[in-house]
Design a protein around this motif. Sequence first.
Motif, PDB file in Angstrom:
ATOM      1  N   LEU A  79       0.849  -1.185   0.000  1.00  0.00           N
ATOM      2  CA  LEU A  79       0.000   0.000   0.000  1.00  0.00           C
ATOM      3  C   LEU A  79       0.884   1.233   0.000  1.00  0.00           C
ATOM      4  N   THR A  80       0.382   2.294  -0.573  1.00  0.00           N
ATOM      5  CA  THR A  80       1.038   3.591  -0.519  1.00  0.00           C
ATOM      6  C   THR A  80      -0.053   4.636  -0.359  1.00  0.00           C
ATOM      7  N   ALA A  81       0.357   5.860  -0.087  1.00  0.00           N
ATOM      8  CA  ALA A  81      -0.620   6.934   0.099  1.00  0.00           C
ATOM      9  C   ALA A  81      -0.183   8.161  -0.677  1.00  0.00           C
ATOM     10  N   GLU A  86      -5.061   9.782   0.368  1.00  0.00           N
ATOM     11  CA  GLU A  86      -5.758   8.691  -0.313  1.00  0.00           C
ATOM     12  C   GLU A  86      -4.847   7.466  -0.428  1.00  0.00           C
ATOM     13  N   TRP A  87      -5.375   6.282  -0.109  1.00  0.00           N
ATOM     14  CA  TRP A  87      -4.605   5.043  -0.163  1.00  0.00           C
ATOM     15  C   TRP A  87      -4.649   4.458  -1.569  1.00  0.00           C
ATOM     16  N   ARG A 103      -6.419   2.856  -6.952  1.00  0.00           N
ATOM     17  CA  ARG A 103      -7.087   3.461  -5.805  1.00  0.00           C
ATOM     18  C   ARG A 103      -7.882   2.396  -5.070  1.00  0.00           C
ATOM     19  N   LEU A 113      -6.820  -5.198   3.636  1.00  0.00           N
ATOM     20  CA  LEU A 113      -6.030  -3.965   3.541  1.00  0.00           C
ATOM     21  C   LEU A 113      -5.082  -3.810   4.726  1.00  0.00           C
ATOM     22  N   ALA A 117      -1.038  -3.758   4.777  1.00  0.00           N
ATOM     23  CA  ALA A 117      -0.293  -2.644   5.363  1.00  0.00           C
ATOM     24  C   ALA A 117       0.712  -3.120   6.408  1.00  0.00           C
TER      25      ALA A 117
END
Length: 134
Positions: A79-81, A86-87, A103, A113, A117
């Motif tokens: 995951l990134t933001a 917004e993830w 997204r 999720l 993470a």
Amino acid sequence: MKRRAARRPQRAKDVLHGQGSRSTGEFRCVGCRLAVPLRAPGTGHRNHCPNCLASRHVDRRIPGDRAAACGGRMEAVGLTARADGEWLLVHQCRSCGALGTNRIAGDDNALALVRLAMRPLADAAVARRVLLTL
């Protein structure tokens, strides 16, 4: 005081997810084989399974372009933001190794999720593999 970046508007996508998908409004997940609706809360189009987070390698540079010849299974590896919070899911193709981001949607499996993470904290080899691939 830090100024928040303005949210980018979601572009409308006219995407076909395979033969006959327009009439049924769903596609079959390449991972768990769940029938997934094309509509997703929080995004203009569905591009991954809300249950197992798997996707298919069909796009090249632009979401919805369907220009990739690979067609392999895209596995969620991290995951990134964005700067606005917004993830995004980081997917890697199991066939050709290409990386892409998607997204998250409002109906994505929250447990999946969180597990994704927490993965780098549980196993440093996973984080190293993702960083070296980037």
